[in-house]
Design an enzyme around this catalytic site. Structure first.
Site, PDB file in Angstrom:
ATOM      1  N   LEU A 292       0.872  -1.170   0.000  1.00 34.05           N
ATOM      2  CA  LEU A 292       0.000   0.000   0.000  1.00 34.05           C
ATOM      3  C   LEU A 292       0.906   1.215   0.000  1.00 34.05           C
ATOM      4  O   LEU A 292       1.909   1.242   0.716  1.00 34.05           O
ATOM      5  CB  LEU A 292      -0.901   0.021   1.240  1.00 34.05           C
ATOM      6  N   ASP A 293       0.565   2.236  -0.808  1.00 32.43           N
ATOM      7  CA  ASP A 293       1.444   3.402  -0.854  1.00 32.43           C
ATOM      8  C   ASP A 293       1.363   4.178   0.450  1.00 32.43           C
ATOM      9  O   ASP A 293       0.509   3.934   1.303  1.00 32.43           O
ATOM     10  CB  ASP A 293       1.141   4.281  -2.072  1.00 32.43           C
ATOM     11  N   VAL A 294       2.261   5.123   0.618  1.00 31.35           N
ATOM     12  CA  VAL A 294       2.432   5.806   1.903  1.00 31.35           C
ATOM     13  C   VAL A 294       1.162   6.535   2.341  1.00 31.35           C
ATOM     14  O   VAL A 294       0.906   6.684   3.532  1.00 31.35           O
ATOM     15  CB  VAL A 294       3.632   6.778   1.830  1.00 31.35           C
TER      16      VAL A 294
ATOM     17  N   THR B 242      -1.960   5.561   1.709  1.00 31.01           N
ATOM     18  CA  THR B 242      -3.090   4.635   1.775  1.00 31.01           C
ATOM     19  C   THR B 242      -3.043   3.868   3.084  1.00 31.01           C
ATOM     20  O   THR B 242      -1.975   3.465   3.542  1.00 31.01           O
ATOM     21  CB  THR B 242      -3.057   3.646   0.595  1.00 31.01           C
TER      22      THR B 242
END
Length: 335
Positions: free
Chosen positions: A107-109, A111
């Protein structure tokens, strides 16, 4: 019997197949003193090193598949180490000996939400593989006007930089004005795919939370940066989903219904909350295992026996009356 190097290393918990293939291609893995090559096969007697450090090779019967559910907050990175010293998801996970946690996707930073970790790299690899088409559900807050025509287009498919993409499902989830919530479902996990799909329609994602992976839902009440170990039933659901044999062993006590690590994690979170309430400099001791096992008294029941109020130290009127004995009927009379 020999097996492919990346498969053996993944099963032994040294990373996912994808990560290990990248390590092998970069020349970071050696077998019996020689730089390994992709597709190389090894047996149980091989000496394998990653970055010069010898790693253990486990047989299938020696590996216990464990899976953690983690509630990732915004601001944490899905990487083992960050050169800038920023927090990562691995900072919060329980420590292990002879194995390590492998993330199922990323998951990106910016999210938050559900992130799965496992000790079985082969399971992680298969769960991430787009060929299995495992559903990922997200709760999305979108800034901008979203029409029914845009929603139909996102379901039919749009062209992104790395190929066509589409939502399997999309439903409105409430909200007013320019900020509206939606529930969307994907069957693959490309980088920032949810955000890029919405951006293709000229709107921006202001909040993104993953709430489900397959049939595994983010546990209600699990705080951010908290984790819990999945039951054997849930683990075997994931293994069956990708064609792996059933796991028969677990670290969860069936009498308790949860793992010891999860109970300890809950105790640490409670202590952390107490520290925040008391302010800086406070110190709260973690309860011992014996204290955790001690039965808790029901606050609705009185602490004194038989429901009597505790004594105040002063003799009651009844006690004073007992001191004055009544005549027993055989008293002597004076003549």
């Amino acid at each position: 019997m020999s097996e492919k190097l990346q498969k053996v290393l993944a099963r032994s918990g040294h990373g996912s197949r994808r990560e290990l293939e990248s390590m092998i291609a970069a020349g970071r893995v050696s077998v019996n003193g020689q730089v390994a090559t992709l597709g190389e096969r090894i047996d149980t007697n091989a000496v394998v090193r990653i970055d010069g450090r010898e790693v253990s090779i486990k047989q299938p019967e020696d590996v216990v598949c464990r899976v953690l559910m983690y509630h990732k907050p915004e601001g944490e990175l899905c990487t083992r180490r960050d050169p800038e010293g920023r927090p990562t998801v691995y900072d919060r996970l329980p420590r292990m000996q002879g194995a390590r946690w492998v993330a199922v996707g990323r998951l990106d930073v910016n999210t938050s939400g559900l992130l799965l970790f496992t000790t079985d790299g082969e399971l992680a690899n298969r769960l991430m593989h787009p060929g299995h088409e495992i559903e990922r559900e997200y709760s999305v807050r979108v800034f901008g006007e979203v029409t029914d025509a845009m929603m139909r287009k996102l379901k039919q498919g749009v062209q992104l930089e790395d190929g066509p993409a589409a939502f399997k499902e999309i439903k409105r989830g409430g909200g007013e004005g320019m900020n509206q919530w939606f529930r969307v479902v994907l069957t693959e996990g490309r980088n920032r795919e949810v955000r890029r799909l919405w951006e293709s329609q000229g709107v921006q994602v202001s909040r993104l939370i993953r709430v489900r992976y397959g049939n595994i839902k983010l546990e209600q009440g699990l705080p951010q940066s908290g984790w819990g170990e999945l039951s054997l039933k849930d683990i075997n659901y994931l293994r069956d989903l990708v064609g792996l044999p059933e796991e028969t062993r677990t670290f969860i006590d069936p009498r308790q219904g949860e793992s010891r690590q999860k109970r300890y994690s809950r105790a640490r979170r409670i202590n952390a909350q107490k520290l925040q309430q008391r302010g800086p400099g406070a110190n709260v001791e973690e309860p011992t295992p014996e204290q955790r096992k001690a039965p808790r008294r029901d606050p609705r029941k009185p602490s004194s026996p038989r429901g009597k109020a505790p004594s105040s130290g002063k003799p009651s009127s009844r006690t004073n009356a007992n001191k004055k004995r009544k005549p027993n009927g055989r008293q002597r009379t004076r003549s």
